[in-house]
Structure formats: structure tokens, C-alpha cells
Write a protein that holds these residues in place. Structure first.
Motif, mmCIF file in Angstrom:
data_model
loop_
_atom_site.group_PDB
_atom_site.id
_atom_site.type_symbol
_atom_site.label_atom_id
_atom_site.label_comp_id
_atom_site.label_asym_id
_atom_site.label_seq_id
_atom_site.Cartn_x
_atom_site.Cartn_y
_atom_site.Cartn_z
ATOM 1 N N THR A 10 0.844 -1.194 0.000
ATOM 2 C CA THR A 10 0.000 0.000 0.000
ATOM 3 C C THR A 10 0.879 1.243 0.000
ATOM 4 N N ALA A 11 0.313 2.348 -0.417
ATOM 5 C CA ALA A 11 1.064 3.603 -0.456
ATOM 6 C C ALA A 11 1.361 4.069 0.968
ATOM 7 N N PRO A 12 2.601 4.447 1.248
ATOM 8 C CA PRO A 12 2.949 4.921 2.597
ATOM 9 C C PRO A 12 2.092 6.114 3.003
ATOM 10 N N GLY A 13 1.568 6.040 4.211
ATOM 11 C CA GLY A 13 0.775 7.135 4.740
ATOM 12 C C GLY A 13 -0.665 7.171 4.261
ATOM 13 N N SER A 14 -1.062 6.201 3.438
ATOM 14 C CA SER A 14 -2.419 6.196 2.905
ATOM 15 C C SER A 14 -3.392 5.558 3.890
ATOM 16 N N SER A 15 -4.669 5.778 3.647
ATOM 17 C CA SER A 15 -5.677 5.128 4.472
ATOM 18 C C SER A 15 -5.659 3.615 4.265
ATOM 19 N N SER A 16 -5.200 3.163 3.103
ATOM 20 C CA SER A 16 -5.085 1.731 2.866
ATOM 21 C C SER A 16 -4.014 1.117 3.756
ATOM 22 N N GLU A 17 -2.914 1.810 3.933
ATOM 23 C CA GLU A 17 -1.873 1.323 4.834
ATOM 24 C C GLU A 17 -2.421 1.231 6.256
ATOM 25 N N THR A 18 -3.152 2.253 6.681
ATOM 26 C CA THR A 18 -3.760 2.236 8.013
ATOM 27 C C THR A 18 -4.714 1.058 8.166
ATOM 28 N N ALA A 19 -5.496 0.805 7.124
ATOM 29 C CA ALA A 19 -6.454 -0.294 7.160
ATOM 30 C C ALA A 19 -5.753 -1.640 7.285
ATOM 31 N N LEU A 20 -4.648 -1.843 6.556
ATOM 32 C CA LEU A 20 -3.931 -3.105 6.640
ATOM 33 C C LEU A 20 -3.298 -3.300 8.011
ATOM 34 N N ARG A 21 -2.774 -2.234 8.581
ATOM 35 C CA ARG A 21 -2.192 -2.341 9.925
ATOM 36 C C ARG A 21 -3.269 -2.674 10.954
ATOM 37 N N PHE A 22 -4.433 -2.075 10.794
ATOM 38 C CA PHE A 22 -5.538 -2.413 11.680
ATOM 39 C C PHE A 22 -5.923 -3.883 11.502
ATOM 40 N N LEU A 23 -5.965 -4.346 10.256
ATOM 41 C CA LEU A 23 -6.343 -5.719 9.971
ATOM 42 C C LEU A 23 -5.329 -6.695 10.557
ATOM 43 N N ALA A 24 -4.051 -6.322 10.538
ATOM 44 C CA ALA A 24 -3.017 -7.179 11.123
ATOM 45 C C ALA A 24 -3.249 -7.358 12.616
ATOM 46 N N THR A 25 -3.656 -6.297 13.296
ATOM 47 C CA THR A 25 -3.959 -6.396 14.718
ATOM 48 C C THR A 25 -5.194 -7.250 14.953
ATOM 49 N N TRP A 26 -6.223 -7.038 14.141
ATOM 50 C CA TRP A 26 -7.468 -7.791 14.279
ATOM 51 C C TRP A 26 -7.267 -9.278 14.033
ATOM 52 N N SER A 27 -6.368 -9.620 13.104
ATOM 53 C CA SER A 27 -6.201 -11.024 12.745
ATOM 54 C C SER A 27 -5.503 -11.823 13.822
ATOM 55 N N THR A 28 -4.844 -11.153 14.782
ATOM 56 C CA THR A 28 -4.143 -11.861 15.850
ATOM 57 C C THR A 28 -4.818 -11.688 17.200
ATOM 58 N N GLU A 29 -5.823 -10.813 17.291
ATOM 59 C CA GLU A 29 -6.518 -10.574 18.548
ATOM 60 C C GLU A 29 -8.032 -10.571 18.304
ATOM 61 N N PRO A 30 -8.809 -11.045 19.273
ATOM 62 C CA PRO A 30 -10.271 -10.977 19.114
ATOM 63 C C PRO A 30 -10.715 -9.534 18.932
ATOM 64 N N LEU A 31 -11.658 -9.315 18.016
ATOM 65 C CA LEU A 31 -12.121 -7.967 17.731
ATOM 66 C C LEU A 31 -13.212 -7.578 18.725
ATOM 67 N N THR A 32 -12.960 -6.576 19.548
ATOM 68 C CA THR A 32 -13.937 -6.120 20.512
ATOM 69 C C THR A 32 -14.982 -5.255 19.837
ATOM 70 N N ASP A 33 -16.088 -5.009 20.541
ATOM 71 C CA ASP A 33 -17.130 -4.149 19.977
ATOM 72 C C ASP A 33 -16.594 -2.755 19.698
ATOM 73 N N GLN A 34 -15.706 -2.256 20.587
ATOM 74 C CA GLN A 34 -15.150 -0.926 20.384
ATOM 75 C C GLN A 34 -14.274 -0.887 19.143
ATOM 76 N N ALA A 35 -13.454 -1.934 18.968
ATOM 77 C CA ALA A 35 -12.589 -1.975 17.782
ATOM 78 C C ALA A 35 -13.418 -2.105 16.518
ATOM 79 N N ARG A 36 -14.538 -2.874 16.624
ATOM 80 C CA ARG A 36 -15.382 -3.060 15.449
ATOM 81 C C ARG A 36 -15.980 -1.733 14.982
ATOM 82 N N THR A 37 -16.361 -0.892 15.929
ATOM 83 C CA THR A 37 -16.963 0.386 15.557
ATOM 84 C C THR A 37 -15.925 1.407 15.141
#
Length: 225
Positions: A188-215
């Protein structure tokens, strides 16, 4: 004939066809990747780069955790269902996941057509094409177009149910020692919202997604990639 390089290669594959030999009963051994490739997939995962290896028939031979979180958990599927074409045409989730599903579907059918030219005597490929033709009218339509396609690089958009909208750039690299295996690397392009989304997804894929994280998952369309 005004053929491009991929179409010309497919024509040569067809010209080199040999008579189909009698096949032994039983399934062929599953494709494997080398330990070095598996380590590379792990390294790319740590760099927030989804990556996976496609073999013959678009079989998903290996993948890193981030690619499974982004696309589908192929490792959790039965071995004979770990296939990109089956996912694209038969999984309802695929239509929602790909921002341009029609293009992805057309290119996937064209990739299988290319593979059929290289391996006309592959019984598993014949079974896969037959299954897709029976179960998917979209596959039948794209297969009838007789297009061939070989991915090298490009962009792809996703509408992920957790990470939101994101765009990736992909590179397709042939692996040395196995002409049927291709490594796909997403970035993904550095600093893009896509990069942010992938980093968030990396965290979600290794930890249970809480209701707060989901929102709080990123949902804004990408503008920087």
C-alpha cells in the motif's frame, strides 16, 4: 494476428500439445513451497504486506496470515477447496470483497484458460473447470470468451467487512525452480488510508475484535493509494 505477449505464449502452448496419455488412478501429490518461501511469507507479513503463492489451477499453495485476513482463510478450508478461482466464482463473500468483482472474475477465468493451454492433460484442472461451469453462469460466460491472462502487476480494490475500503498494488513473481508457482505480494502507499487499514487488519487477525474496535475500524474510501 495482433496477439499480445500472453496470447502469443498461449498459442505456442497449444501448438506444442502432445496426445493425452493414459492417467493413473489416484490424486497427484499436493504442491509444496520451499522453506525459504515460507520464511519470505512470514517476513512480508511482519512488513504488513499480504502475500500468497498460487500454483497450478490457481490453487492457493501457501499464504501469510495478513493475506488470509484480507481475502479468505484458505488454511481453514479442506485441501481440495483452497483455490482462488473457486473462491472468486462460488463464495458469496467474494462478490462483496472485491470492489471490481467483474474484472477479477474475468481475469481469473482467463488465468485458468492460460493454465489449460500449458497443461491440457491435467485431470484436476478439467474437474475444476467442469465444476465452475456447472455452478456459475458467470464463469461459463467468461470461459466462453476464450481470453487468456497472466498477472504481472497492477492494483486491486477491496471492501473489507472489518478494515473498510482499501487499495493495494500487487506484484506477481515467478518462483525459481517451479514454473507453475507465482508469488503475489500486496503493498500500500505509505501514509495512505489503505496502509492504516492493513495495519488495523493485522492487529485484528491476531486478537479478538472487541465491539469498540469493530466500531472504530477504518471505513473511509482510500484517496492516497
Amino acid at each position: 494476428m495482433r496477439l499480445d505477449d500472453t496470447e502469443r505464449e498461449h498459442l505456442f502452448d497449444l501448438a506444442r500439445r502432445r496426445p493425452v496419455q493414459a492417467r493413473r488412478s489416484g490424486s497427484s501429490p499436493a504442491e509444496q513451497v520451499s522453506p525459504a518461501v515460507r520464511q519470505l511469507l512470514t517476513t512480508l507479513d511482519a512488513a504488513y504486506c499480504p502475500a500468497f503463492v498460487l500454483g497450478r489451477r490457481t490453487d492457493v499453495v501457501a499464504s501469510n496470515p495478513l493475506s488470509r485476513a484480507l481475502i479468505a482463510d484458505f488454511d481453514a478450508m479442506p485441501a481440495d477447496e483452497r483455490n482462488q478461482a473457486r473462491f472468486v466464482f462460488l463464495a458469496p463473500a467474494a462478490r462483496e470483497l472485491y470492489a471490481d468483482w467483474e474484472t477479477v472474475a474475468a481475469d481469473t477465468a482467463a488465468m485458468l484458460r492460460m493454465d489449460a493451454g500449458r497443461h491440457p492433460d491435467d485431470p484436476r484442472l478439467g474437474l475444476l473447470v467442469g465444476e465452475l461451469a456447472v455452478r456459475s453462469e458467470h464463469f461459463r460466460a467468461h470461459w466462453a470468451e476464450r481470453r487468456v491472462h497472466e498477472r504481472t502487476e497492477g492494483t486491486k480494490g477491496y471492501r473489507h467487512p472489518v478494515a473498510g475500503d482499501l487499495a493495494v498494488t500487487y506484484q506477481a513473481l515467478a518462483l525459481p525452480g517451479d514454473s507453475d508457482q507465482t508469488l503475489f505480494i500486496y503493498s500500500t502507499a505509505p501514509g495512505s488510508s489503505s496502509e492504516t487499514a492493513l495495519r488495523f487488519l493485522a492487529t485484528w487477525s491476531t486478537e479478538p475484535l472487541t465491539d469498540q474496535a469493530r466500531t472504530s475500524a477504518p471505513n473511509e474510501p482510500d484517496t492516497a493509494a
